[in-house]
Design a protein around this motif. Sequence first.
Motif, PDB file in Angstrom:
ATOM      1  N   PHE A 184       0.823  -1.209   0.000  1.00  0.00           N
ATOM      2  CA  PHE A 184       0.000   0.000   0.000  1.00  0.00           C
ATOM      3  C   PHE A 184       0.857   1.260   0.000  1.00  0.00           C
ATOM      4  O   PHE A 184       0.575   2.230  -0.709  1.00  0.00           O
ATOM      5  CB  PHE A 184      -0.933  -0.012   1.208  1.00  0.00           C
ATOM      6  N   SER A 185       1.928   1.257   0.770  1.00  0.00           N
ATOM      7  CA  SER A 185       2.797   2.437   0.815  1.00  0.00           C
ATOM      8  C   SER A 185       3.470   2.682  -0.527  1.00  0.00           C
ATOM      9  O   SER A 185       3.633   3.842  -0.946  1.00  0.00           O
ATOM     10  CB  SER A 185       3.843   2.281   1.923  1.00  0.00           C
ATOM     11  N   GLU A 186       3.848   1.595  -1.240  1.00  0.00           N
ATOM     12  CA  GLU A 186       4.457   1.761  -2.561  1.00  0.00           C
ATOM     13  C   GLU A 186       3.445   2.296  -3.571  1.00  0.00           C
ATOM     14  O   GLU A 186       3.767   3.126  -4.425  1.00  0.00           O
ATOM     15  CB  GLU A 186       5.029   0.427  -3.037  1.00  0.00           C
ATOM     16  N   VAL A 187       2.215   1.835  -3.478  1.00  0.00           N
ATOM     17  CA  VAL A 187       1.170   2.338  -4.368  1.00  0.00           C
ATOM     18  C   VAL A 187       0.942   3.827  -4.115  1.00  0.00           C
ATOM     19  O   VAL A 187       0.846   4.636  -5.054  1.00  0.00           O
ATOM     20  CB  VAL A 187      -0.138   1.546  -4.163  1.00  0.00           C
ATOM     21  N   VAL A 188       0.857   4.202  -2.831  1.00  0.00           N
ATOM     22  CA  VAL A 188       0.647   5.606  -2.492  1.00  0.00           C
ATOM     23  C   VAL A 188       1.787   6.465  -3.018  1.00  0.00           C
ATOM     24  O   VAL A 188       1.576   7.575  -3.535  1.00  0.00           O
ATOM     25  CB  VAL A 188       0.498   5.760  -0.965  1.00  0.00           C
ATOM     26  N   ARG A 189       3.009   5.952  -2.921  1.00  0.00           N
ATOM     27  CA  ARG A 189       4.174   6.705  -3.390  1.00  0.00           C
ATOM     28  C   ARG A 189       4.064   7.015  -4.884  1.00  0.00           C
ATOM     29  O   ARG A 189       4.442   8.107  -5.340  1.00  0.00           O
ATOM     30  CB  ARG A 189       5.448   5.911  -3.097  1.00  0.00           C
ATOM     31  N   ASP A 190       3.519   6.039  -5.664  1.00  0.00           N
ATOM     32  CA  ASP A 190       3.373   6.264  -7.105  1.00  0.00           C
ATOM     33  C   ASP A 190       2.224   7.198  -7.444  1.00  0.00           C
ATOM     34  O   ASP A 190       2.163   7.730  -8.559  1.00  0.00           O
ATOM     35  CB  ASP A 190       3.156   4.919  -7.821  1.00  0.00           C
ATOM     36  N   LEU A 191       1.298   7.378  -6.503  1.00  0.00           N
ATOM     37  CA  LEU A 191       0.098   8.161  -6.796  1.00  0.00           C
ATOM     38  C   LEU A 191       0.053   9.487  -6.047  1.00  0.00           C
ATOM     39  O   LEU A 191      -1.015  10.085  -5.916  1.00  0.00           O
ATOM     40  CB  LEU A 191      -1.145   7.336  -6.421  1.00  0.00           C
ATOM     41  N   LEU A 192       1.186   9.960  -5.558  1.00  0.00           N
ATOM     42  CA  LEU A 192       1.208  11.156  -4.717  1.00  0.00           C
ATOM     43  C   LEU A 192       0.531  12.337  -5.378  1.00  0.00           C
ATOM     44  O   LEU A 192      -0.204  13.088  -4.726  1.00  0.00           O
ATOM     45  CB  LEU A 192       2.664  11.510  -4.363  1.00  0.00           C
ATOM     46  N   HIS A 193       0.758  12.540  -6.666  1.00  0.00           N
ATOM     47  CA  HIS A 193       0.254  13.731  -7.336  1.00  0.00           C
ATOM     48  C   HIS A 193      -0.811  13.431  -8.386  1.00  0.00           C
ATOM     49  O   HIS A 193      -1.255  14.349  -9.076  1.00  0.00           O
ATOM     50  CB  HIS A 193       1.419  14.483  -7.988  1.00  0.00           C
ATOM     51  N   SER A 194      -1.212  12.174  -8.506  1.00  0.00           N
ATOM     52  CA  SER A 194      -2.134  11.824  -9.597  1.00  0.00           C
ATOM     53  C   SER A 194      -3.532  11.453  -9.126  1.00  0.00           C
ATOM     54  O   SER A 194      -4.495  11.597  -9.870  1.00  0.00           O
ATOM     55  CB  SER A 194      -1.560  10.664 -10.419  1.00  0.00           C
ATOM     56  N   VAL A 195      -3.692  10.969  -7.904  1.00  0.00           N
ATOM     57  CA  VAL A 195      -4.996  10.493  -7.459  1.00  0.00           C
ATOM     58  C   VAL A 195      -5.752  11.599  -6.733  1.00  0.00           C
ATOM     59  O   VAL A 195      -5.165  12.365  -5.956  1.00  0.00           O
ATOM     60  CB  VAL A 195      -4.860   9.244  -6.550  1.00  0.00           C
ATOM     61  N   VAL A 196      -7.044  11.702  -7.019  1.00  0.00           N
ATOM     62  CA  VAL A 196      -7.908  12.687  -6.370  1.00  0.00           C
ATOM     63  C   VAL A 196      -8.632  12.066  -5.178  1.00  0.00           C
ATOM     64  O   VAL A 196      -8.709  12.652  -4.100  1.00  0.00           O
ATOM     65  CB  VAL A 196      -8.934  13.257  -7.377  1.00  0.00           C
ATOM     66  N   TRP A 197      -9.179  10.860  -5.370  1.00  0.00           N
ATOM     67  CA  TRP A 197      -9.905  10.152  -4.296  1.00  0.00           C
ATOM     68  C   TRP A 197      -9.271   8.774  -4.158  1.00  0.00           C
ATOM     69  O   TRP A 197      -9.306   7.967  -5.079  1.00  0.00           O
ATOM     70  CB  TRP A 197     -11.386  10.069  -4.658  1.00  0.00           C
ATOM     71  N   GLN A 212       5.062   4.128  10.015  1.00  0.00           N
ATOM     72  CA  GLN A 212       6.128   4.936   9.427  1.00  0.00           C
ATOM     73  C   GLN A 212       6.186   4.757   7.916  1.00  0.00           C
ATOM     74  O   GLN A 212       6.586   5.669   7.186  1.00  0.00           O
ATOM     75  CB  GLN A 212       7.468   4.556  10.074  1.00  0.00           C
ATOM     76  N   LEU A 213       5.783   3.560   7.447  1.00  0.00           N
ATOM     77  CA  LEU A 213       5.762   3.325   6.003  1.00  0.00           C
ATOM     78  C   LEU A 213       4.721   4.201   5.313  1.00  0.00           C
ATOM     79  O   LEU A 213       4.820   4.475   4.111  1.00  0.00           O
ATOM     80  CB  LEU A 213       5.480   1.850   5.714  1.00  0.00           C
ATOM     81  N   LEU A 214       3.689   4.623   6.062  1.00  0.00           N
ATOM     82  CA  LEU A 214       2.619   5.422   5.474  1.00  0.00           C
ATOM     83  C   LEU A 214       2.875   6.921   5.594  1.00  0.00           C
ATOM     84  O   LEU A 214       2.038   7.723   5.174  1.00  0.00           O
ATOM     85  CB  LEU A 214       1.288   5.076   6.148  1.00  0.00           C
ATOM     86  N   ARG A 215       4.003   7.293   6.167  1.00  0.00           N
ATOM     87  CA  ARG A 215       4.322   8.713   6.270  1.00  0.00           C
ATOM     88  C   ARG A 215       4.358   9.381   4.903  1.00  0.00           C
ATOM     89  O   ARG A 215       4.166  10.590   4.784  1.00  0.00           O
ATOM     90  CB  ARG A 215       5.665   8.880   6.968  1.00  0.00           C
ATOM     91  N   VAL A 216       4.585   8.553   3.869  1.00  0.00           N
ATOM     92  CA  VAL A 216       4.622   9.102   2.521  1.00  0.00           C
ATOM     93  C   VAL A 216       3.271   9.705   2.135  1.00  0.00           C
ATOM     94  O   VAL A 216       3.186  10.593   1.284  1.00  0.00           O
ATOM     95  CB  VAL A 216       5.051   8.008   1.515  1.00  0.00           C
ATOM     96  N   MET A 217       2.174   9.245   2.773  1.00  0.00           N
ATOM     97  CA  MET A 217       0.839   9.773   2.469  1.00  0.00           C
ATOM     98  C   MET A 217       0.724  11.256   2.790  1.00  0.00           C
ATOM     99  O   MET A 217      -0.081  11.970   2.180  1.00  0.00           O
ATOM    100  CB  MET A 217      -0.240   9.012   3.256  1.00  0.00           C
ATOM    101  N   SER A 218       1.488  11.727   3.738  1.00  0.00           N
ATOM    102  CA  SER A 218       1.379  13.129   4.133  1.00  0.00           C
ATOM    103  C   SER A 218       1.786  14.081   3.015  1.00  0.00           C
ATOM    104  O   SER A 218       1.503  15.280   3.087  1.00  0.00           O
ATOM    105  CB  SER A 218       2.222  13.392   5.389  1.00  0.00           C
ATOM    106  N   SER A 219       2.437  13.530   1.954  1.00  0.00           N
ATOM    107  CA  SER A 219       2.798  14.359   0.794  1.00  0.00           C
ATOM    108  C   SER A 219       1.815  14.195  -0.354  1.00  0.00           C
ATOM    109  O   SER A 219       1.999  14.797  -1.423  1.00  0.00           O
ATOM    110  CB  SER A 219       4.213  13.989   0.316  1.00  0.00           C
TER     111      SER A 219
END
Length: 753
Positions: A184-197, A212-219
């Motif tokens: 999930f964290s890797e998927v979020v990392r790829d979608l930081l600027h592309s996903v709306v919902w 800590q792996l999900l901290r990437v979501m904050s960006s």
Amino acid sequence: SCDGTQLCNCSSMGLDFIPPGLTGKITMLNLSHNRIKHIRSQDLQQAVNLRVLLLQSNKISSIDKDSFHSLGKLELLDLSNNSLAHLDPAWFGHLFLLQHLDLQGNSYRDLGESSLFASLRNLSSLHLGNPRFSTVRQGNFEGIELLDKLWIDGVNLSQYETGSLKSIKKINHMIINVRSINVFSEVVRDLLHSVVWLEVGEIAFRIPAEMQLLRVMSSSFAKKISFKQALLTDATVPEIVSILEDMPKLVEVEMIDCRLLGTGQWEIQIEANQSQTLRVLTIETLSIEEFYLFTDLQNVQGLVSLLTKVTVKNTKVFLVPCSLSQHLLSLEYLDLSANLLGDQSLEHSACRGGWPSLQTLYLSQNSLSDLEMTGKSLSHLRKLILLDISQNNFGEIPDVCEWPKNLKYLNLSSTQIPKLTTCIPPTLEVLDVSANNLREFGLQLPLLKELYLARNQLKTLPDATPVPNLVAMSVRRNKLNSFSKEEFESFKKMELLDARDNNFICSCEFLSFIHHQAGIAQVLVGWPDKYVCDSPLAVRGAQVGGVHLSLMECHRSLVVSLICVLVFLVILILVVVGYKYHAVWYLRMTWAWLQAKRKPKRAPAKDICYDAFVSYSENDSDWVENIMVRELEQACPPFRLCLHKRDFVPGKWIVDNIIDSIEKSHKTLFVLSEHFVQSEWCKYELDFSHFRLFDENNDAAILVLLEPIQSKAIPKRFCKLRKIMNTKTYLEWPPGEEQQEMFWFNLKIALKS
């Protein structure tokens, strides 16, 4: 299976293959829920204008490479819930206009080495995955730049190559069901600027270290985050809240069907800056096993002041702390439906200073019971416009109540109110009092525009004078049978009257008056659709006279009542006839006969326990038990007799006892008397013995006539007794002792035969 618009529905027809003869005229083909296993090249070759192809829920395991090559106009393809173990890019190579593709619920483990969708430039909706889906590689999504919706069912997804989704520039709605925090964290990392919902399901946030792996979501630039069927704990909630508060563009957070293990006792203080963008919070069906121990949420009070819309439904909320309500300074919409709020807890929740900006409040399906107290608790909410307190149990209401001054919309449907009083606020523009068993409505509501009175007991329309500005009214499912002229004289502004499902007379004529005199634009009545008069043209001239309704449609209540009376009379006659002619007795006998016929015709020799089963009336027990039993069981050699008093198995059904005893005996000895022919159980024993007599063609029955029996004394249902007495020799019990010796000698000979 095709209609005039060339939409062909061949769903659930048991097809094993795509039917031949498809032409270029077909635009939609539904072949779902069949047994198709293979799609051949020529199956769809002629369907060149096909735009929708539904093949879900078949058994498709193979598709020829060029099966879809002629479908250049196809816009929707559904191959979900089949048995495809591999996906071939050649299938989609010519589908240049395809917008929606569903491949979920198959058995493939990955999407291959290259992109399946390189040629699908117009694709907007893509559904992928299944329980066996485990791998996503770089390049799998090459060629896709914009998606409205991407759904990946990857509950067992374990390998995700970084950058696999990065080629997609924008995804409006991304749904991913995944259990691995790493994936999930890797998927979020790829979608930081592309996903709306971003919507994630079936994930468990148990261990704080994994957060800590999900901290990437904050960006992430996502505007909405949804958690469905997720698991959270007291230890991980603070981390998740901190991450969400740091997301720069987050507007809405949603939690549906989730579980929380804990009571709000956060292990660490929530330390996060209040989000300047978060406005909407939705929590539906959150399971908290020890909800009654939940804390007052003091730790989050500083994070909610900017929320404008909060929904907490079906979550067993029994109290909103006053301090938390006072911190909801910007709240305009609050939905607390399907919870446990009572009168006292609502008073505390809506305390002074709480919810100062609230405009809409939903409190349906709670535990409110005092309407006066409910109104008083909310009366200080000066901005409240809409209040829904339906599906509570108020019962009787007082004459005077205190309400918010600007309240315009009030829903009191299904609240067990027997009669309306002046407790109802006069400021209302919309009032719903449906499903309350009201018999009348006469409130003075000068501003009212919409009135909903469905599912009550009204026999006449409300007087129009107290509601001069009424525009729309629903009186569905009441007891109206007609409209009078007087009832409509004041409805000058009425635009819609819904009066369906009432008991109207069989005529549209009175509606003509409504249209011409009252100016109502649309009236719906409760006749079948072909007779509904919903416009002025429908009730004028010959069309009114041309309406011919059946007796059932005109007098439904009368016809139903007559049918019920006739059915009752028929049942009563059947009961009387059945009683007179022993119908119950024959039914019981039929059941016993069926039980007997299912058993073997002759018991094995090793199962024979008695020389004779004795069938006799209880009134003849003195002779049987004291004279016959002593004579036969003390003879040399003694006879083994089976008596119901002595040898039946306790607790066993009496019919089974009779059948088993007859089958375990060489003979059946009937002691006939006037009392015998009056005994119902003796009749059963006689019938069962008669089955054996005919089935085995032997002399199993022995008749002993204890006293003379007149033929008139034998009931008609003892037809077998009459037949046996006419075809078999029977022994008569003599009065003299010398003759009795010969009787015992003959009986013993018969038992030994």
